[in-house]
Design a protein around this motif. Structure first.
Motif, PDB file in Angstrom:
ATOM      1  N   ILE A 150       0.880  -1.169   0.000  1.00  0.00           N
ATOM      2  CA  ILE A 150       0.000   0.000   0.000  1.00  0.00           C
ATOM      3  C   ILE A 150       0.913   1.214   0.000  1.00  0.00           C
ATOM      4  O   ILE A 150       1.708   1.427   0.923  1.00  0.00           O
ATOM      5  N   GLY A 151       0.852   1.965  -1.076  1.00  0.00           N
ATOM      6  CA  GLY A 151       1.696   3.151  -1.192  1.00  0.00           C
ATOM      7  C   GLY A 151       0.867   4.384  -0.890  1.00  0.00           C
ATOM      8  O   GLY A 151      -0.295   4.469  -1.276  1.00  0.00           O
ATOM      9  N   SER A 152       1.473   5.320  -0.177  1.00  0.00           N
ATOM     10  CA  SER A 152       0.728   6.536   0.164  1.00  0.00           C
ATOM     11  C   SER A 152       1.546   7.752  -0.254  1.00  0.00           C
ATOM     12  O   SER A 152       2.765   7.800  -0.037  1.00  0.00           O
ATOM     13  N   THR A 153       0.899   8.692  -0.895  1.00  0.00           N
ATOM     14  CA  THR A 153       1.601   9.892  -1.348  1.00  0.00           C
ATOM     15  C   THR A 153       0.635  11.066  -1.433  1.00  0.00           C
ATOM     16  O   THR A 153      -0.576  10.868  -1.574  1.00  0.00           O
ATOM     17  N   THR A 154       1.193  12.265  -1.319  1.00  0.00           N
ATOM     18  CA  THR A 154       0.323  13.443  -1.464  1.00  0.00           C
ATOM     19  C   THR A 154       0.048  13.699  -2.942  1.00  0.00           C
ATOM     20  O   THR A 154      -0.916  14.371  -3.288  1.00  0.00           O
ATOM     21  N   SER A 287       6.153  23.055  -0.795  1.00  0.00           N
ATOM     22  CA  SER A 287       5.350  21.905  -0.390  1.00  0.00           C
ATOM     23  C   SER A 287       4.179  22.364   0.499  1.00  0.00           C
ATOM     24  O   SER A 287       3.041  21.908   0.332  1.00  0.00           O
ATOM     25  N   THR A 288       4.451  23.291   1.433  1.00  0.00           N
ATOM     26  CA  THR A 288       3.367  23.792   2.293  1.00  0.00           C
ATOM     27  C   THR A 288       2.329  24.525   1.449  1.00  0.00           C
ATOM     28  O   THR A 288       1.122  24.331   1.604  1.00  0.00           O
ATOM     29  N   ALA A 289       2.829  25.376   0.527  1.00  0.00           N
ATOM     30  CA  ALA A 289       1.897  26.148  -0.300  1.00  0.00           C
ATOM     31  C   ALA A 289       1.035  25.217  -1.155  1.00  0.00           C
ATOM     32  O   ALA A 289      -0.183  25.384  -1.255  1.00  0.00           O
ATOM     33  N   LYS A 290       1.674  24.174  -1.714  1.00  0.00           N
ATOM     34  CA  LYS A 290       0.968  23.307  -2.663  1.00  0.00           C
ATOM     35  C   LYS A 290       0.033  22.316  -1.976  1.00  0.00           C
ATOM     36  O   LYS A 290      -1.088  22.077  -2.428  1.00  0.00           O
ATOM     37  N   ASN A 291       0.512  21.717  -0.872  1.00  0.00           N
ATOM     38  CA  ASN A 291      -0.253  20.613  -0.282  1.00  0.00           C
ATOM     39  C   ASN A 291      -1.134  21.016   0.886  1.00  0.00           C
ATOM     40  O   ASN A 291      -2.046  20.280   1.251  1.00  0.00           O
ATOM     41  N   ILE A 292      -0.845  22.149   1.517  1.00  0.00           N
ATOM     42  CA  ILE A 292      -1.620  22.497   2.713  1.00  0.00           C
ATOM     43  C   ILE A 292      -2.406  23.781   2.506  1.00  0.00           C
ATOM     44  O   ILE A 292      -3.617  23.813   2.712  1.00  0.00           O
ATOM     45  N   VAL A 293      -1.711  24.839   2.079  1.00  0.00           N
ATOM     46  CA  VAL A 293      -2.387  26.137   1.996  1.00  0.00           C
ATOM     47  C   VAL A 293      -3.360  26.197   0.814  1.00  0.00           C
ATOM     48  O   VAL A 293      -4.555  26.455   0.990  1.00  0.00           O
ATOM     49  N   GLU A 294      -2.843  25.925  -0.372  1.00  0.00           N
ATOM     50  CA  GLU A 294      -3.681  26.126  -1.550  1.00  0.00           C
ATOM     51  C   GLU A 294      -4.924  25.222  -1.613  1.00  0.00           C
ATOM     52  O   GLU A 294      -6.018  25.716  -1.932  1.00  0.00           O
ATOM     53  N   PRO A 295      -4.810  23.915  -1.281  1.00  0.00           N
ATOM     54  CA  PRO A 295      -6.020  23.101  -1.341  1.00  0.00           C
ATOM     55  C   PRO A 295      -7.147  23.661  -0.466  1.00  0.00           C
ATOM     56  O   PRO A 295      -8.321  23.625  -0.838  1.00  0.00           O
TER      57      PRO A 295
END
Ligand code: ADP
Length: 343
Positions: A150-154, A287-295
């Motif tokens: 089971i692979g997990s990725t953002t 990474s913060t902007a793309k995966n946490i803030v923007e979504p």
């Protein structure tokens, strides 16, 4: 309002809130249906479950699902963070130690180094690994018991093509609806022995960025405040009083979100602008902007994606103005209070 036993023994460890079965897992309906079918089919055929990938933002439930699948398939779960795998030999030894039908959960699988990824391909496809014991020696091949990866990725797009092709199915975890988040925190509050009212749960869910981990964290901070005033009831007033302490505004935006909005509006006149440029001006790493803030900003409809870049929406503009005004008035009040104290 829900009823629950008064708080006796309070357990706030995240793992205690993890649902154990697919039935207990709230939301992600499509994913659960497909997963149910895959599990049933593998069981009926007495076959090892195919490899699956979960992708989606942090806190959406990827690790929880891996544990649920292991539970449902009656398999042992081995969890490894891909960035911790130094050499292909480390991965090979983890793979050769697996027993038949074990599940290997590789978190952040996109961070696997190229040579380790190649070791993984032959294990995924042919259940064998080839490694060189020294630089000049011939590779030795070892058998691996049939297992499920089971692979997990953002971000599924970050995985190399050959790896993507070896998963039997890849699931994209979606942000949760308000109702789903309310159900998740209602259950957790009950487990912690707290009474809640529906509006209070909604006020937490609204600020949770569509993410169970955030919702549970906010709930725990409300619990802290309740405990400090010897209460076992979480109402709207308590939630509204707790949020500013956490630096969250009415929509649940944090400082990083506001910095993104401010950069887009004040430097790029509302856009369109590229994510890299906005992140750099807002002082955020990519990474913060793309995966946490923007979504979260997209989910709340404060920012929109266009072919030419990101642009602020009318709602985003309004929120920025309101926040700028309220921040200014808070500062003004503070200055006045300080002046009065000085006199
Ligand atoms: P990820 O691996 O995607 O970062 P986790 O699986 O660690 O996320 O989930 C974070 C927290 O949210 C855990 O406490 C987990 O129990 C809870 N959680 C996530 N999804 C759900 C869900 N659908 N129902 C109930 N709790 C959930």
């Amino acid at each position: 309002m829900t009823t629950a036993a008064p708080p006796t023994q309070i357990s706030v460890n995240e793992r205690n809130f993890r649902p154990q079965t697919l039935g207990d897992f709230i939301g992600q309906r499509q994913l659960k249906q497909t997963m149910q079918l895959m599990l049933y089919s593998a069981k009926t055929r007495k076959a090892t479950l195919e490899h699956v990938a979960f992708f989606g933002g942090p806190g959406l439930g990827k690790t929880t699902l891996a544990a649920i699948i292991a539970h449902e398939a009656n398999s042992r779960l081995h969890e490894i963070a891909a960035p911790s795998i130094g050499r292909p030999g480390d991965l090979a030894s983890a793979l050769t130690m697996l027993q038949p039908n074990d599940i290997l959960f590789l978190d952040e699988i996109h961070a696997l180094k190229r040579d380790s990824a190649e070791t993984l391909y032959s294990a995924m496809e042919d259940f064998k690994v080839s490694i060189k014991l020294s630089k000049d020696s011939d590779p030795i091949t070892m058998k691996v018991h049939p297992f499920t990866l089971i692979g997990s990725t953002t971000d599924f797009g970050l995985l190399p093509g050959p790896m993507r092709a070896r998963f039997g199915h890849s699931f994209h975890l979606q942000p949760y609806t308000l109702d789903e988040l309310v159900q998740i925190i209602e259950r957790a509050a009950e487990k912690m022995g707290f009474f809640t009212e529906e509006e209070a749960l909604q006020a937490i869910a609204r600020r949770s960025r569509g993410t169970p981990r955030v919702a549970l964290r906010l709930l725990r901070r409300c619990v802290d405040v309740a405990i400090s005033s010897d209460e076992d009831f979480i109402d709207t007033e308590l939630v509204e009083a707790t949020m500013p302490i956490l630096g969250l505004d009415a929509l649940g935006l944090e400082e990083a979100d506001r910095q993104y909005l401010a950069a887009l509006i004040e430097i790029y006149r509302g856009g369109p602008a590229g994510l890299g440029a906005i992140a750099a001006n807002a002082g955020l790493d990519m990474s913060t902007a793309k995966n946490i803030v923007e979504p979260a900003l997209l989910l709340m409809g404060l920012v929109a994606r266009t072919p030419r870049g990101r642009r602020v929406t009318r709602a985003g503009h309004k929120h920025h103005q309101t926040f700028a005004q309220s921040a200014a008035s808070v500062n003004w009040n503070r200055i006045e209070a300080a002046d009065q104290a000085a006199n």
